[in-house]
Design a protein around this motif. Structure first.
Motif, PDB file in Angstrom:
ATOM      1  N   LEU A   1      -1.581 -10.205  -6.924  1.00 56.56           N
ATOM      2  CA  LEU A   1      -1.963  -9.215  -5.486  1.00 56.56           C
ATOM      3  C   LEU A   1      -0.856  -8.079  -5.535  1.00 56.56           C
ATOM      4  CD1 LEU A   1      -3.172 -11.968  -3.142  1.00 56.56           C
ATOM      5  CD2 LEU A   1      -4.576 -10.408  -4.500  1.00 56.56           C
ATOM      6  N   ARG A   2       0.131  -8.333  -6.193  1.00 54.21           N
ATOM      7  CA  ARG A   2       1.416  -7.137  -6.165  1.00 54.21           C
ATOM      8  C   ARG A   2       1.000  -6.045  -7.075  1.00 54.21           C
ATOM      9  NH1 ARG A   2       4.812 -12.197  -6.078  1.00 54.21           N
ATOM     10  NH2 ARG A   2       5.444 -12.529  -4.337  1.00 54.21           N
ATOM     11  N   ASP A   3      -0.115  -5.835  -7.474  1.00 55.18           N
ATOM     12  CA  ASP A   3      -0.391  -4.756  -8.564  1.00 55.18           C
ATOM     13  C   ASP A   3      -1.072  -3.624  -7.534  1.00 55.18           C
ATOM     14  OD1 ASP A   3      -1.413  -3.030 -10.103  1.00 55.18           O
ATOM     15  OD2 ASP A   3      -2.286  -4.506 -11.334  1.00 55.18           O
ATOM     16  N   ARG A   4      -0.376  -2.682  -7.500  1.00 49.87           N
ATOM     17  CA  ARG A   4      -0.789  -1.713  -6.501  1.00 49.87           C
ATOM     18  C   ARG A   4      -2.155  -0.791  -6.835  1.00 49.87           C
ATOM     19  NH1 ARG A   4       2.249   0.173  -2.391  1.00 49.87           N
ATOM     20  NH2 ARG A   4       0.199   1.207  -1.716  1.00 49.87           N
TER      21      ARG A   4
ATOM     22  N   VAL B   1       3.556  -9.991   0.000  1.00 51.04           N
ATOM     23  CA  VAL B   1       2.998 -10.912  -0.467  1.00 51.04           C
ATOM     24  C   VAL B   1       3.804 -12.141  -0.390  1.00 51.04           C
ATOM     25  CG1 VAL B   1       1.581 -11.509  -2.509  1.00 51.04           C
ATOM     26  CG2 VAL B   1       1.426  -9.439  -1.835  1.00 51.04           C
TER      27      VAL B   1
ATOM     28  N   PHE C   1      -0.344 -11.841   3.172  1.00 45.54           N
ATOM     29  CA  PHE C   1       0.058 -10.722   2.630  1.00 45.54           C
ATOM     30  C   PHE C   1      -0.359  -9.613   3.821  1.00 45.54           C
ATOM     31  CE2 PHE C   1      -4.205 -10.844   0.881  1.00 45.54           C
ATOM     32  CZ  PHE C   1      -4.824  -9.991   1.369  1.00 45.54           C
TER      33      PHE C   1
ATOM     34  N   GLN D   1       1.266 -13.139  -7.679  1.00 50.23           N
ATOM     35  CA  GLN D   1       1.835 -11.883  -8.432  1.00 50.23           C
ATOM     36  C   GLN D   1       0.852 -10.957  -8.694  1.00 50.23           C
ATOM     37  OE1 GLN D   1       5.075 -11.595  -9.121  1.00 50.23           O
ATOM     38  NE2 GLN D   1       4.562  -9.584  -9.996  1.00 50.23           N
TER      39      GLN D   1
ATOM     40  N   ASP E   1       0.395  -4.593   0.957  1.00 48.85           N
ATOM     41  CA  ASP E   1       1.807  -3.945   0.611  1.00 48.85           C
ATOM     42  C   ASP E   1       2.343  -5.143  -0.131  1.00 48.85           C
ATOM     43  OD1 ASP E   1       4.510  -3.716   1.055  1.00 48.85           O
ATOM     44  OD2 ASP E   1       4.663  -4.129   3.225  1.00 48.85           O
ATOM     45  N   PRO E   2       2.698  -4.529  -1.363  1.00 47.56           N
ATOM     46  CA  PRO E   2       3.359  -5.674  -2.480  1.00 47.56           C
ATOM     47  C   PRO E   2       4.562  -6.450  -1.820  1.00 47.56           C
ATOM     48  CG  PRO E   2       3.772  -3.463  -3.263  1.00 47.56           C
ATOM     49  CD  PRO E   2       3.069  -3.438  -1.894  1.00 47.56           C
ATOM     50  N   GLU E   3       5.316  -5.964  -1.115  1.00 48.24           N
ATOM     51  CA  GLU E   3       6.670  -6.401  -0.673  1.00 48.24           C
ATOM     52  C   GLU E   3       6.282  -7.764   0.416  1.00 48.24           C
ATOM     53  OE1 GLU E   3       9.688  -5.771  -1.746  1.00 48.24           O
ATOM     54  OE2 GLU E   3       8.638  -4.138  -3.139  1.00 48.24           O
TER      55      GLU E   3
END
Length: 405
Positions: free
Chosen positions: A85-88, A99, A222, A83, A95-97
């Motif tokens: 790593l989804r921090d842009r 991960v 990711f 979660q 690419d958060p989608e």
């Protein structure tokens, strides 16, 4: 001498010795066909490589490392790591989608009176892209099914082969027992070889009930936003995970990051080497064809020395004689080039139909029209250069010397 008359004489000359004409032109035919076919096959191989492994060049895998000190346990990877790593804002090159956490283990899968112990992985919908896998039948589970903890499963081809005798249609929508849970089969992954075909996918939220450690994961993956941003994406991931795992020294990380960039670049280099090697082989064939045309024109000049003397004696200029033999040389090479183009195009088209059936992993040969036009142009240039010396030799003959021959 008019061009039309020169062409008529050239055709008559080639028809006088048809076997020699055919054998000489065959070198040009083989060389031109080889250039077109090899360019088409190598281009198809490279395009197939890019299609198959293009996304894989952006993939990054993070897995648990060995313990930092003897007698200690390495800190586990957690769902919270994925979660983070989804921090842009902190990881603009990830690419958060994409991960994708992965929680794997073994489980017994039963269907009626058959059972099979296989690998079971709880993951997210981005798994197929990150791991470069494909669905052969049915579909992948959705984000909504993952949120709802749906009891759905995507089976590996080896499991379908064992439980359903390889019948994917019979497997779809059937109910299988996975450990103590009943799950509905919604898809089957395409074969990938070895242990990968034993892997079965289910939502991460569903697999928690089977494996201990609710928030632990085995690994995560990711995609970088582009292939050239992979190093930056890895650095950003490490900058996020190091504080979460209390890492102060990079050499003591309890996780490891792996990319495919070096391996894929090496494969790409091999493909490039194959391309240049094949073009070198084709160039040798063209060189042999050039020597054949030059040899034939030298012999032709020698055989027609008396004819040249007569033409010069009745007023033919040296330029007319020069043009005559250059036209013959270019026509011979051009005709061989035209036949070679047809043969090369035919080989590429036939390969485009057959290779996907018998060797789908090697890509589909693609016809390169620039290569076709360049190859035909090269055949004309070969005719020009191969005919220069014999034509000059014919043009420089003195009429009296030629008549005495």
């Amino acid at each position: 001498m008019h061009l039309r008359e020169a062409f008529v004489i050239a055709v008559h000359s080639m028809r006088t010795v048809p076997l020699r004409t055919v054998l000489t032109g065959l070198g040009i035919v083989v060389g031109i066909a080889a250039v077109i076919a090899l360019v088409g096959f190598v281009s198809g191989m490279r395009n197939g490589f890019n299609t198959t492994f293009g996304d894989l060049s952006r993939a990054v895998m993070i897995s648990k490392n060995a313990p930092r000190l003897p007698g200690t346990a390495a800190a586990p990877l957690l769902e919270s790591d994925a979660q983070a790593l989804r921090d842009r804002a902190k990881a603009p090159d990830i690419d958060p989608e994409s991960v994708t956490p992965l929680r794997s283990g073994t489980a017994v899968i039963r269907y009626k009176d058959k059972e099979f112990r296989a690998l079971l992985a709880g993951t997210a919908t981005g798994y197929l892209q990150v791991r470069n896998r494909a669905i052969a039948a049915g579909r992948m589970f959705t984000d909504q099914e993952a949120e709802e903890k749906a009891r759905v499963i995507v089976l590996g081809s080896a499991v379908v082969g064992r439980l359903f005798d390889g019948d994917a249609a019979a497997a779809l929508n059937s109910q299988v027992q996975v450990g103590r849970l009943t799950m509905r089969v919604i898809g089957m992954m395409a074969p990938a070889g070895q242990d990968q075909d034993l892997l079965n996918l289910t939502p991460l939220s569903s697999v928690r009930a089977l494996f201990a450690g609710a928030d632990r994961i085995s690994s995560l993956g990711f995609m970088a936003t582009s292939a050239d941003r992979v190093p930056a994406a890895v650095q950003q991931a490490q900058a996020i995970l190091d504080p979460l795992h209390r890492i102060n020294n990079p050499g003591e990380r309890d996780y490891t990051s792996q990319t495919n960039v070096a391996q894929l670049e090496r494969i790409s280099t091999y493909i490039t080497l194959i391309k240049w090697f094949t073009l070198a082989v084709a160039s040798i064939a063209l060189l042999i064809g050039t020597l054949g045309v030059a040899n034939m024109m030298i012999v032709t000049v020698a055989e027609r020395t008396s004819e040249i003397g007569i033409r010069k004696a009745i007023g033919a200029r040296s330029g007319a004689v020069l043009r005559q033999f250059l036209i013959e040389s270019i026509m011979l090479a051009g005709l061989g080039g035209l036949i070679g183009v047809g043969a090369g195009v035919g080989l590429v088209l036939v390969g485009g139909e057959l290779l996907p059936l018998y060797a789908p992993g090697y890509g589909t040969p693609e016809l390169s029209w620039p290569a076709v036009f360049i190859a035909f142009g090269v055949s004309l240039v070969i005719g020009l250069f191969a005919g220069v010396y014999p034509a000059l030799r014919a043009a420089r003959l003195h009429p009296i010397d030629a008549l005495r021959y």
